[in-house]
Enzyme design. Structure first.
Site, PDB file in Angstrom:
ATOM      1  N   ASP A   1      -7.559  49.918  24.117  1.00  0.00           N
ATOM      2  CA  ASP A   1      -6.708  51.314  23.968  1.00  0.00           C
ATOM      3  C   ASP A   1      -7.731  52.220  23.086  1.00  0.00           C
ATOM      4  OD1 ASP A   1      -4.684  50.130  25.274  1.00  0.00           O
ATOM      5  OD2 ASP A   1      -3.265  50.510  23.895  1.00  0.00           O
TER       6      ASP A   1
ATOM      7  N   HIS B   1     -10.162  43.256  25.355  1.00  0.00           N
ATOM      8  CA  HIS B   1      -9.817  42.431  26.669  1.00  0.00           C
ATOM      9  C   HIS B   1     -11.239  42.478  27.616  1.00  0.00           C
ATOM     10  CE1 HIS B   1      -5.685  41.293  26.159  1.00  0.00           C
ATOM     11  NE2 HIS B   1      -5.755  42.271  25.028  1.00  0.00           N
TER      12      HIS B   1
ATOM     13  N   SER C   1     -12.013  50.006  15.082  1.00  0.00           N
ATOM     14  CA  SER C   1     -13.486  50.229  14.931  1.00  0.00           C
ATOM     15  C   SER C   1     -13.874  50.815  16.226  1.00  0.00           C
ATOM     16  CB  SER C   1     -14.388  49.294  14.892  1.00  0.00           C
ATOM     17  OG  SER C   1     -15.557  49.733  14.490  1.00  0.00           O
TER      18      SER C   1
END
Length: 280
Positions: A88, A145, A246
């Site tokens: 995200d 992911h 980050s």
């Protein structure tokens, strides 16, 4: 002088690693009243949506780090077709890798070879391929992911500074992503090599992977690890996480192209969202 430029200049003289380690110590604190105070204040300040979390009760997390790297409900991030977003965040830049050059910000480019640890042969397969830079804000889900199924070939830990990686700093610090501490993960996929670069930043206390646990902080010299025993991760599987957020930079070979319908730079993306088309 603009505020953004001043913010960037101030960071040059700050003790990046000391600040980050102190924040990391606080984030690991398990004193109930203190960790609950920190978590509640964070949720309120950054408007974190806990309804998507597998554990929505903020007080159930043993420490701030566990809250920050919280798992989501199984149905929260369905996987799209083709190349998917690994995280995200804000898709701050994406596009073509021009030989050995990537775009950091308007008017600022930096070296792919330097980003990947300084080996020209390691960078060569990605020349004229594509890249995407995704910035994770404090409110985002902070697990990383797999955008495609891949077999881990090599990791390179590269020491460096810990400048903030928000848009203001990216506009004013040359070679930002290639000078910050980072972990380069090289995978082989059915469509060619893929690099995922997890970039450290101010107050990022650590980077973890599912195959090795905590990776940073490490001693101040580059460390390369090759994987002869196969570590194969399916598309959508968790590969790592940030303990305080980050940036992830995804590097792809020719033949994996971004969708024409993808919004312009500085658009929000979700983990699992379809980003690209994979050639058969």
């Amino acid at each position: 002088m603009t505020f953004d430029r001043l913010f960037a200049l101030i960071q040059y003289s700050l003790p990046h690693h000391l600040i980050s380690r102190l924040v990391g110590y606080l984030a690991r604190c398990r004193t109930p009243w203190l960790k609950n105070l920190l978590i509640k204040a964070f949720i309120r300040r950054f408007k974190v949506d806990m309804s998507q979390a597998k554990q929505p009760d903020h007080s159930a997390y043993p420490c701030f780090n566990d809250f920050f790297t919280r798992a989501l409900r199984d149905d929260a991030r369905p996987l799209g077709e083709g190349l998917i977003s690994p995280v995200d965040g804000l898709l701050s830049r994406f596009g073509r890798i021009e030989r050995d050059s990537l775009i950091q910000a308007k008017g600022r480019n930096y070296s792919l070879t330097t980003l990947l640890g300084g080996d020209e042969e390691r960078a060569r397969p990605f020349h004229d391929g594509n890249f995407a830079t995704i910035y994770l804000s404090p409110r985002d889900y902070h697990r990383v992911h797999m955008p495609l199924e891949g077999r881990l070939r090599e990791t390179i830990y590269v020491p460096g500074r810990l400048f903030s990686v928000n848009l203001a700093t990216a506009d004013h610090v040359p070679g930002l992503f290639a000078r910050n501490e980072r972990l380069v993960c090289l995978f082989d996929t059915a469509h060619g090599p893929m690099a995922m670069v997890l970039v450290g930043a101010m107050i990022v206390a650590a980077i973890e992977t599912v195959w090795a646990g905590q990776i940073t902080p490490l001693p101040g010299s580059p460390q390369t690890t090759r994987f002869d025993e196969p570590v194969v991760l399916p598309k959508g599987a968790e590969m790592g996480r940030f303990k305080l957020g980050s940036t992830v930079i995804l590097c792809l070979p020719k033949g994996i192209d971004f969708k024409d319908s993808l919004d312009a730079n500085d658009s929000m993306v979700s983990m699992g969202q379809s980003l690209g088309i994979v050639s058969p």
